[in-house]
Design a protein around this motif. Sequence first.
Motif, PDB file in Angstrom:
ATOM      1  N   VAL A 272      65.981  -3.222  -8.056  1.00  0.00           N
ATOM      2  CA  VAL A 272      66.892  -3.443  -6.925  1.00  0.00           C
ATOM      3  C   VAL A 272      66.091  -3.681  -5.653  1.00  0.00           C
ATOM      4  N   ARG A 273      65.025  -2.897  -5.456  1.00  0.00           N
ATOM      5  CA  ARG A 273      64.190  -3.088  -4.264  1.00  0.00           C
ATOM      6  C   ARG A 273      63.517  -4.458  -4.297  1.00  0.00           C
ATOM      7  N   ALA A 274      63.088  -4.901  -5.464  1.00  0.00           N
ATOM      8  CA  ALA A 274      62.467  -6.221  -5.582  1.00  0.00           C
ATOM      9  C   ALA A 274      63.462  -7.326  -5.242  1.00  0.00           C
ATOM     10  N   LEU A 275      64.701  -7.218  -5.737  1.00  0.00           N
ATOM     11  CA  LEU A 275      65.726  -8.219  -5.424  1.00  0.00           C
ATOM     12  C   LEU A 275      66.052  -8.233  -3.934  1.00  0.00           C
ATOM     13  N   ALA A 276      66.160  -7.051  -3.345  1.00  0.00           N
ATOM     14  CA  ALA A 276      66.388  -6.992  -1.894  1.00  0.00           C
ATOM     15  C   ALA A 276      65.204  -7.619  -1.159  1.00  0.00           C
ATOM     16  N   GLY A 277      64.003  -7.348  -1.661  1.00  0.00           N
ATOM     17  CA  GLY A 277      62.812  -7.927  -1.037  1.00  0.00           C
ATOM     18  C   GLY A 277      62.801  -9.440  -1.087  1.00  0.00           C
ATOM     19  N   VAL A 278      63.274 -10.001  -2.177  1.00  0.00           N
ATOM     20  CA  VAL A 278      63.370 -11.465  -2.284  1.00  0.00           C
ATOM     21  C   VAL A 278      64.370 -11.983  -1.260  1.00  0.00           C
ATOM     22  N   ALA A 279      65.504 -11.308  -1.125  1.00  0.00           N
ATOM     23  CA  ALA A 279      66.504 -11.720  -0.127  1.00  0.00           C
ATOM     24  C   ALA A 279      65.908 -11.649   1.274  1.00  0.00           C
ATOM     25  N   TRP A 280      65.194 -10.572   1.576  1.00  0.00           N
ATOM     26  CA  TRP A 280      64.571 -10.446   2.903  1.00  0.00           C
ATOM     27  C   TRP A 280      63.502 -11.512   3.102  1.00  0.00           C
ATOM     28  N   ALA A 281      62.752 -11.833   2.040  1.00  0.00           N
ATOM     29  CA  ALA A 281      61.721 -12.877   2.141  1.00  0.00           C
ATOM     30  C   ALA A 281      62.340 -14.229   2.446  1.00  0.00           C
ATOM     31  N   LEU A 282      63.593 -14.423   1.976  1.00  0.00           N
ATOM     32  CA  LEU A 282      64.298 -15.670   2.272  1.00  0.00           C
ATOM     33  C   LEU A 282      64.923 -15.663   3.666  1.00  0.00           C
ATOM     34  N   GLY A 283      64.733 -14.580   4.397  1.00  0.00           N
ATOM     35  CA  GLY A 283      65.224 -14.506   5.767  1.00  0.00           C
ATOM     36  C   GLY A 283      66.574 -13.843   5.922  1.00  0.00           C
ATOM     37  N   MET A 284      67.125 -13.294   4.856  1.00  0.00           N
ATOM     38  CA  MET A 284      68.427 -12.634   4.932  1.00  0.00           C
ATOM     39  C   MET A 284      68.242 -11.191   5.395  1.00  0.00           C
ATOM     40  N   GLY A 285      68.641 -10.897   6.618  1.00  0.00           N
ATOM     41  CA  GLY A 285      68.591  -9.531   7.112  1.00  0.00           C
ATOM     42  C   GLY A 285      67.246  -9.063   7.614  1.00  0.00           C
ATOM     43  N   ALA A 286      66.282  -9.934   7.692  1.00  0.00           N
ATOM     44  CA  ALA A 286      64.961  -9.565   8.199  1.00  0.00           C
ATOM     45  C   ALA A 286      64.457 -10.667   9.126  1.00  0.00           C
ATOM     46  N   GLU A 287      64.016 -10.264  10.281  1.00  0.00           N
ATOM     47  CA  GLU A 287      63.474 -11.216  11.257  1.00  0.00           C
ATOM     48  C   GLU A 287      62.106 -11.693  10.786  1.00  0.00           C
ATOM     49  N   ARG A 288      61.955 -12.986  10.662  1.00  0.00           N
ATOM     50  CA  ARG A 288      60.733 -13.561  10.088  1.00  0.00           C
ATOM     51  C   ARG A 288      59.442 -13.169  10.804  1.00  0.00           C
ATOM     52  N   GLY A 289      59.482 -12.894  12.064  1.00  0.00           N
ATOM     53  CA  GLY A 289      58.265 -12.529  12.793  1.00  0.00           C
ATOM     54  C   GLY A 289      57.965 -11.043  12.800  1.00  0.00           C
ATOM     55  N   SER A 290      58.806 -10.243  12.158  1.00  0.00           N
ATOM     56  CA  SER A 290      58.649  -8.783  12.230  1.00  0.00           C
ATOM     57  C   SER A 290      57.558  -8.270  11.289  1.00  0.00           C
ATOM     58  N   THR A 291      57.059  -7.102  11.613  1.00  0.00           N
ATOM     59  CA  THR A 291      56.084  -6.437  10.748  1.00  0.00           C
ATOM     60  C   THR A 291      56.693  -6.192   9.375  1.00  0.00           C
ATOM     61  N   PHE A 292      57.940  -5.750   9.359  1.00  0.00           N
ATOM     62  CA  PHE A 292      58.614  -5.500   8.083  1.00  0.00           C
ATOM     63  C   PHE A 292      58.639  -6.762   7.223  1.00  0.00           C
ATOM     64  N   TYR A 293      58.984  -7.886   7.816  1.00  0.00           N
ATOM     65  CA  TYR A 293      59.068  -9.136   7.067  1.00  0.00           C
ATOM     66  C   TYR A 293      57.725  -9.459   6.408  1.00  0.00           C
ATOM     67  N   ARG A 294      56.655  -9.356   7.185  1.00  0.00           N
ATOM     68  CA  ARG A 294      55.323  -9.666   6.653  1.00  0.00           C
ATOM     69  C   ARG A 294      54.916  -8.679   5.556  1.00  0.00           C
ATOM     70  N   LEU A 295      55.140  -7.371   5.795  1.00  0.00           N
ATOM     71  CA  LEU A 295      54.793  -6.374   4.784  1.00  0.00           C
ATOM     72  C   LEU A 295      55.628  -6.551   3.513  1.00  0.00           C
ATOM     73  N   ASN A 296      56.895  -6.859   3.695  1.00  0.00           N
ATOM     74  CA  ASN A 296      57.763  -7.096   2.546  1.00  0.00           C
ATOM     75  C   ASN A 296      57.258  -8.279   1.726  1.00  0.00           C
ATOM     76  N   LEU A 297      56.858  -9.318   2.405  1.00  0.00           N
ATOM     77  CA  LEU A 297      56.431 -10.546   1.735  1.00  0.00           C
ATOM     78  C   LEU A 297      55.115 -10.365   0.980  1.00  0.00           C
ATOM     79  N   VAL A 298      54.142  -9.685   1.585  1.00  0.00           N
ATOM     80  CA  VAL A 298      52.812  -9.613   0.969  1.00  0.00           C
ATOM     81  C   VAL A 298      52.537  -8.320   0.211  1.00  0.00           C
ATOM     82  N   LEU A 299      53.336  -7.266   0.448  1.00  0.00           N
ATOM     83  CA  LEU A 299      53.051  -5.996  -0.204  1.00  0.00           C
ATOM     84  C   LEU A 299      54.238  -5.425  -0.981  1.00  0.00           C
ATOM     85  N   TYR A 300      55.327  -5.133  -0.297  1.00  0.00           N
ATOM     86  CA  TYR A 300      56.424  -4.390  -0.926  1.00  0.00           C
ATOM     87  C   TYR A 300      57.048  -5.118  -2.111  1.00  0.00           C
ATOM     88  N   THR A 301      57.458  -6.350  -1.910  1.00  0.00           N
ATOM     89  CA  THR A 301      58.143  -7.073  -2.988  1.00  0.00           C
ATOM     90  C   THR A 301      57.208  -7.384  -4.154  1.00  0.00           C
TER      91      THR A 301
END
Length: 143
Positions: free
Chosen positions: A98-127
């Motif tokens: 479930v976390r991986a699927l949410a991470g994919v959604a966030w990586a696509l820009g849904m619910g996460a600001e692309r310039g945020s620290t969270f977005y970058r960490l989600n893209l390269v580490l969490y997901t």
Amino acid sequence: MRIHEIAALVVAAVLVLDALLHVYWMTGRTWPARDVSTLSRGLLNADVPFTPRVLAPLVLALAGAGATVLAQADVILSGLPGWLPLAGTFVVAAGVGVRALAGVAWALGMGAERGSTFYRLNLVLYTPLCLVLVAATAVVAVN
């Protein structure tokens, strides 16, 4: 050592490391951020208190999840009924899935600001890490 045992050790190591980080944050420390708000926004994309009341159950869940996967691989607690660690391993797989699927959604820009620290960490580490954990728990579950 067999592949499912290695996979279980990888899953448990990640979960226990995560638990230890949460224990560290329970002390009031905020590394790698400057304050709790920055830590919360960077890790969770939300403002969540990093208090023992919030973190202690998570620490227990993470440690228990790691132990469950190790038990399924017969690395520890081999005397348990077989269905119990298997069911727990499926729960761990579902949770990281479930976390991986949410991470994919966030990586696509849904619910996460692309310039945020969270977005970058989600893209390269969490997901990516969650995807590895899903695969590793699947290996453990089928063996």
